[in-house]
Design a protein around this motif. Structure first.
Motif, PDB file in Angstrom:
ATOM      1  N   ASP A  40       0.811  -1.220   0.000  1.00  0.00           N
ATOM      2  CA  ASP A  40       0.000   0.000   0.000  1.00  0.00           C
ATOM      3  C   ASP A  40       0.844   1.269   0.000  1.00  0.00           C
ATOM      4  OD1 ASP A  40       0.940  -0.353   2.550  1.00  0.00           O
ATOM      5  OD2 ASP A  40      -1.002  -0.105   3.546  1.00  0.00           O
ATOM      6  N   LYS A  41       2.122   1.134   0.352  1.00  0.00           N
ATOM      7  CA  LYS A  41       3.021   2.298   0.303  1.00  0.00           C
ATOM      8  C   LYS A  41       3.685   2.441  -1.065  1.00  0.00           C
ATOM      9  CE  LYS A  41       4.178   2.758   5.191  1.00  0.00           C
ATOM     10  NZ  LYS A  41       3.128   1.948   5.746  1.00  0.00           N
ATOM     11  N   GLY A  42       3.471   1.472  -1.946  1.00  0.00           N
ATOM     12  CA  GLY A  42       4.027   1.553  -3.288  1.00  0.00           C
ATOM     13  C   GLY A  42       5.538   1.486  -3.337  1.00  0.00           C
ATOM     14  N   VAL A  43       6.129   0.556  -2.558  1.00  0.00           N
ATOM     15  CA  VAL A  43       7.584   0.394  -2.541  1.00  0.00           C
ATOM     16  C   VAL A  43       8.070   0.009  -3.940  1.00  0.00           C
ATOM     17  CG1 VAL A  43       9.482  -0.983  -1.609  1.00  0.00           C
ATOM     18  CG2 VAL A  43       7.586  -0.311  -0.124  1.00  0.00           C
ATOM     19  N   LEU A  44       9.011   0.770  -4.480  1.00  0.00           N
ATOM     20  CA  LEU A  44       9.555   0.481  -5.798  1.00  0.00           C
ATOM     21  C   LEU A  44      10.370  -0.806  -5.745  1.00  0.00           C
ATOM     22  CD1 LEU A  44      10.057   1.388  -8.749  1.00  0.00           C
ATOM     23  CD2 LEU A  44      12.094   2.562  -7.900  1.00  0.00           C
ATOM     24  N   LEU A  45       9.998  -1.789  -6.564  1.00  0.00           N
ATOM     25  CA  LEU A  45      10.730  -3.058  -6.606  1.00  0.00           C
ATOM     26  C   LEU A  45      11.697  -3.112  -7.767  1.00  0.00           C
ATOM     27  CD1 LEU A  45       8.010  -5.755  -5.890  1.00  0.00           C
ATOM     28  CD2 LEU A  45       9.713  -4.821  -4.333  1.00  0.00           C
ATOM     29  N   ALA A  46      11.207  -2.710  -8.939  1.00  0.00           N
ATOM     30  CA  ALA A  46      12.034  -2.849 -10.141  1.00  0.00           C
ATOM     31  C   ALA A  46      11.511  -1.932 -11.224  1.00  0.00           C
ATOM     32  CB  ALA A  46      11.998  -4.300 -10.626  1.00  0.00           C
ATOM     33  N   ASP A  59      17.403  -3.587  -4.097  1.00  0.00           N
ATOM     34  CA  ASP A  59      18.044  -4.467  -3.120  1.00  0.00           C
ATOM     35  C   ASP A  59      18.062  -3.834  -1.735  1.00  0.00           C
ATOM     36  OD1 ASP A  59      18.542  -6.774  -4.533  1.00  0.00           O
ATOM     37  OD2 ASP A  59      20.514  -6.135  -5.223  1.00  0.00           O
ATOM     38  N   ALA A  60      17.532  -2.624  -1.625  1.00  0.00           N
ATOM     39  CA  ALA A  60      17.527  -1.932  -0.340  1.00  0.00           C
ATOM     40  C   ALA A  60      16.491  -2.536   0.605  1.00  0.00           C
ATOM     41  CB  ALA A  60      17.247  -0.445  -0.539  1.00  0.00           C
ATOM     42  N   ASP A  61      15.397  -3.052   0.059  1.00  0.00           N
ATOM     43  CA  ASP A  61      14.355  -3.656   0.882  1.00  0.00           C
ATOM     44  C   ASP A  61      14.773  -5.085   1.229  1.00  0.00           C
ATOM     45  OD1 ASP A  61      11.981  -4.953   1.841  1.00  0.00           O
ATOM     46  OD2 ASP A  61      10.793  -3.350   0.922  1.00  0.00           O
ATOM     47  N   GLU A  62      15.016  -5.321   2.502  1.00  0.00           N
ATOM     48  CA  GLU A  62      15.520  -6.604   2.989  1.00  0.00           C
ATOM     49  C   GLU A  62      14.655  -7.792   2.553  1.00  0.00           C
ATOM     50  OE1 GLU A  62      18.465  -8.618   4.483  1.00  0.00           O
ATOM     51  OE2 GLU A  62      18.510  -6.461   4.726  1.00  0.00           O
ATOM     52  N   ARG A  63      13.342  -7.583   2.463  1.00  0.00           N
ATOM     53  CA  ARG A  63      12.424  -8.671   2.091  1.00  0.00           C
ATOM     54  C   ARG A  63      12.707  -9.221   0.704  1.00  0.00           C
ATOM     55  NH1 ARG A  63       7.029  -5.346   3.000  1.00  0.00           N
ATOM     56  NH2 ARG A  63       8.402  -3.885   1.958  1.00  0.00           N
ATOM     57  N   PHE A  64      13.215  -8.367  -0.181  1.00  0.00           N
ATOM     58  CA  PHE A  64      13.378  -8.751  -1.581  1.00  0.00           C
ATOM     59  C   PHE A  64      14.836  -8.890  -2.020  1.00  0.00           C
ATOM     60  CE2 PHE A  64       9.219  -6.725  -1.274  1.00  0.00           C
ATOM     61  CZ  PHE A  64       8.432  -7.700  -1.847  1.00  0.00           C
ATOM     62  N   ARG A  65      15.762  -8.702  -1.105  1.00  0.00           N
ATOM     63  CA  ARG A  65      17.182  -8.733  -1.464  1.00  0.00           C
ATOM     64  C   ARG A  65      17.558 -10.074  -2.097  1.00  0.00           C
ATOM     65  NH1 ARG A  65      20.509  -6.264   2.815  1.00  0.00           N
ATOM     66  NH2 ARG A  65      19.765  -4.397   1.783  1.00  0.00           N
ATOM     67  N   ASN A  66      18.184 -10.015  -3.274  1.00  0.00           N
ATOM     68  CA  ASN A  66      18.652 -11.187  -4.034  1.00  0.00           C
ATOM     69  C   ASN A  66      17.529 -12.148  -4.428  1.00  0.00           C
ATOM     70  OD1 ASN A  66      21.344 -10.299  -3.837  1.00  0.00           O
ATOM     71  ND2 ASN A  66      21.528 -11.232  -1.817  1.00  0.00           N
ATOM     72  N   ARG A  67      16.305 -11.657  -4.503  1.00  0.00           N
ATOM     73  CA  ARG A  67      15.174 -12.503  -4.877  1.00  0.00           C
ATOM     74  C   ARG A  67      14.485 -12.044  -6.160  1.00  0.00           C
ATOM     75  NH1 ARG A  67      13.447 -15.656  -0.370  1.00  0.00           N
ATOM     76  NH2 ARG A  67      14.331 -14.885   1.562  1.00  0.00           N
ATOM     77  N   LEU A  68      14.793 -10.850  -6.640  1.00  0.00           N
ATOM     78  CA  LEU A  68      14.080 -10.281  -7.787  1.00  0.00           C
ATOM     79  C   LEU A  68      14.800 -10.551  -9.099  1.00  0.00           C
ATOM     80  CD1 LEU A  68      13.171  -6.786  -6.292  1.00  0.00           C
ATOM     81  CD2 LEU A  68      11.712  -8.812  -6.414  1.00  0.00           C
ATOM     82  N   GLN A  69      14.012 -10.897 -10.107  1.00  0.00           N
ATOM     83  CA  GLN A  69      14.522 -11.046 -11.468  1.00  0.00           C
ATOM     84  C   GLN A  69      13.532 -10.375 -12.406  1.00  0.00           C
ATOM     85  OE1 GLN A  69      14.778 -15.284 -11.964  1.00  0.00           O
ATOM     86  NE2 GLN A  69      16.510 -15.495 -10.590  1.00  0.00           N
ATOM     87  N   LEU A  70      14.063  -9.691 -13.408  1.00  0.00           N
ATOM     88  CA  LEU A  70      13.247  -8.976 -14.378  1.00  0.00           C
ATOM     89  C   LEU A  70      13.691  -9.403 -15.761  1.00  0.00           C
ATOM     90  CD1 LEU A  70      11.099  -6.707 -14.179  1.00  0.00           C
ATOM     91  CD2 LEU A  70      12.936  -5.064 -14.446  1.00  0.00           C
ATOM     92  N   ASP A  71      12.753  -9.830 -16.603  1.00  0.00           N
ATOM     93  CA  ASP A  71      13.153 -10.212 -17.957  1.00  0.00           C
ATOM     94  C   ASP A  71      12.886  -9.080 -18.953  1.00  0.00           C
ATOM     95  OD1 ASP A  71      10.466 -10.293 -18.712  1.00  0.00           O
ATOM     96  OD2 ASP A  71      10.349 -12.469 -18.699  1.00  0.00           O
ATOM     97  N   ASN A  80      12.136 -18.032  -4.202  1.00  0.00           N
ATOM     98  CA  ASN A  80      12.072 -18.485  -2.820  1.00  0.00           C
ATOM     99  C   ASN A  80      11.105 -17.648  -1.988  1.00  0.00           C
ATOM    100  OD1 ASN A  80      12.646 -19.999  -0.554  1.00  0.00           O
ATOM    101  ND2 ASN A  80      14.575 -18.963  -0.130  1.00  0.00           N
ATOM    102  N   ALA A  81       9.845 -17.636  -2.403  1.00  0.00           N
ATOM    103  CA  ALA A  81       8.822 -16.793  -1.776  1.00  0.00           C
ATOM    104  C   ALA A  81       8.615 -17.126  -0.300  1.00  0.00           C
ATOM    105  CB  ALA A  81       7.508 -16.945  -2.524  1.00  0.00           C
ATOM    106  N   HIS A  85       6.069 -11.907   1.470  1.00  0.00           N
ATOM    107  CA  HIS A  85       5.926 -11.417   0.100  1.00  0.00           C
ATOM    108  C   HIS A  85       4.462 -11.354  -0.335  1.00  0.00           C
ATOM    109  CE1 HIS A  85      10.182 -13.089  -0.113  1.00  0.00           C
ATOM    110  NE2 HIS A  85      10.284 -11.771  -0.179  1.00  0.00           N
ATOM    111  N   SER A  86       3.554 -11.785   0.539  1.00  0.00           N
ATOM    112  CA  SER A  86       2.122 -11.678   0.236  1.00  0.00           C
ATOM    113  C   SER A  86       1.729 -10.209   0.204  1.00  0.00           C
ATOM    114  CB  SER A  86       1.292 -12.401   1.308  1.00  0.00           C
ATOM    115  OG  SER A  86       1.553 -13.778   1.302  1.00  0.00           O
ATOM    116  N   GLY A  87       0.827  -9.880  -0.698  1.00  0.00           N
ATOM    117  CA  GLY A  87       0.343  -8.506  -0.762  1.00  0.00           C
ATOM    118  C   GLY A  87       0.048  -8.079  -2.184  1.00  0.00           C
ATOM    119  N   LEU A  88      -0.157  -6.788  -2.349  1.00  0.00           N
ATOM    120  CA  LEU A  88      -0.541  -6.223  -3.636  1.00  0.00           C
ATOM    121  C   LEU A  88       0.681  -5.769  -4.415  1.00  0.00           C
ATOM    122  CD1 LEU A  88      -3.045  -5.397  -5.351  1.00  0.00           C
ATOM    123  CD2 LEU A  88      -2.816  -3.128  -4.327  1.00  0.00           C
TER     124      LEU A  88
END
Length: 107
Positions: A40-46, A59-71, A80-81, A85-88
């Motif tokens: 709901d805060k709209g954290v930028l992921l990628a 990579d600043a957000d600890e929850r997603f560090r080394n887990r994101l891939q973008l094609d 490795n969810a 990682h549940s949410g909108l």
């Protein structure tokens, strides 16, 4: 309206699996910018610039560090969810003004 979607798409995965969120852009234009946000805060992921093919992962957000891939198509994979990682999730394609939302549930 071009790019309009039919609401929020539910996505369910088991903890430890990968979450794959695919945008529905069939034809990306070279000046498009794809931006993924979470919560709901709209954290930028990628984000990815289609013209230069430059992508940035948060990579600043600890929850997603080394887990994101973008094609190249702008689809986002979270490896490795975990339940945190549940949410909108929201993907916006600036250029063709497309907006999609995914409600992810990790159990």
């Amino acid at each position: 309206v071009a790019g309009e979607t039919g609401g929020v798409q539910p996505v369910s995965v088991i903890e430890g699996e990968s979450i794959i969120l695919q945008n529905d852009a069939t034809k990306l234009q070279k000046d498009d910018l794809i931006v993924w946000r979470f919560g709901d805060k709209g954290v930028l992921l990628a984000k990815i610039d289609v013209e230069t093919n430059e992508s940035t992962l948060n990579d600043a957000d600890e929850r997603f560090r080394n887990r994101l891939q973008l094609d190249q198509t702008g689809s986002l994979t979270i490896t490795n969810a975990k339940t945190e990682h549940s949410g909108l999730y929201e993907v916006q394609i600036r250029g063709c003004e497309s907006l999609q939302q995914f409600l992810v549930s990790v159990s």
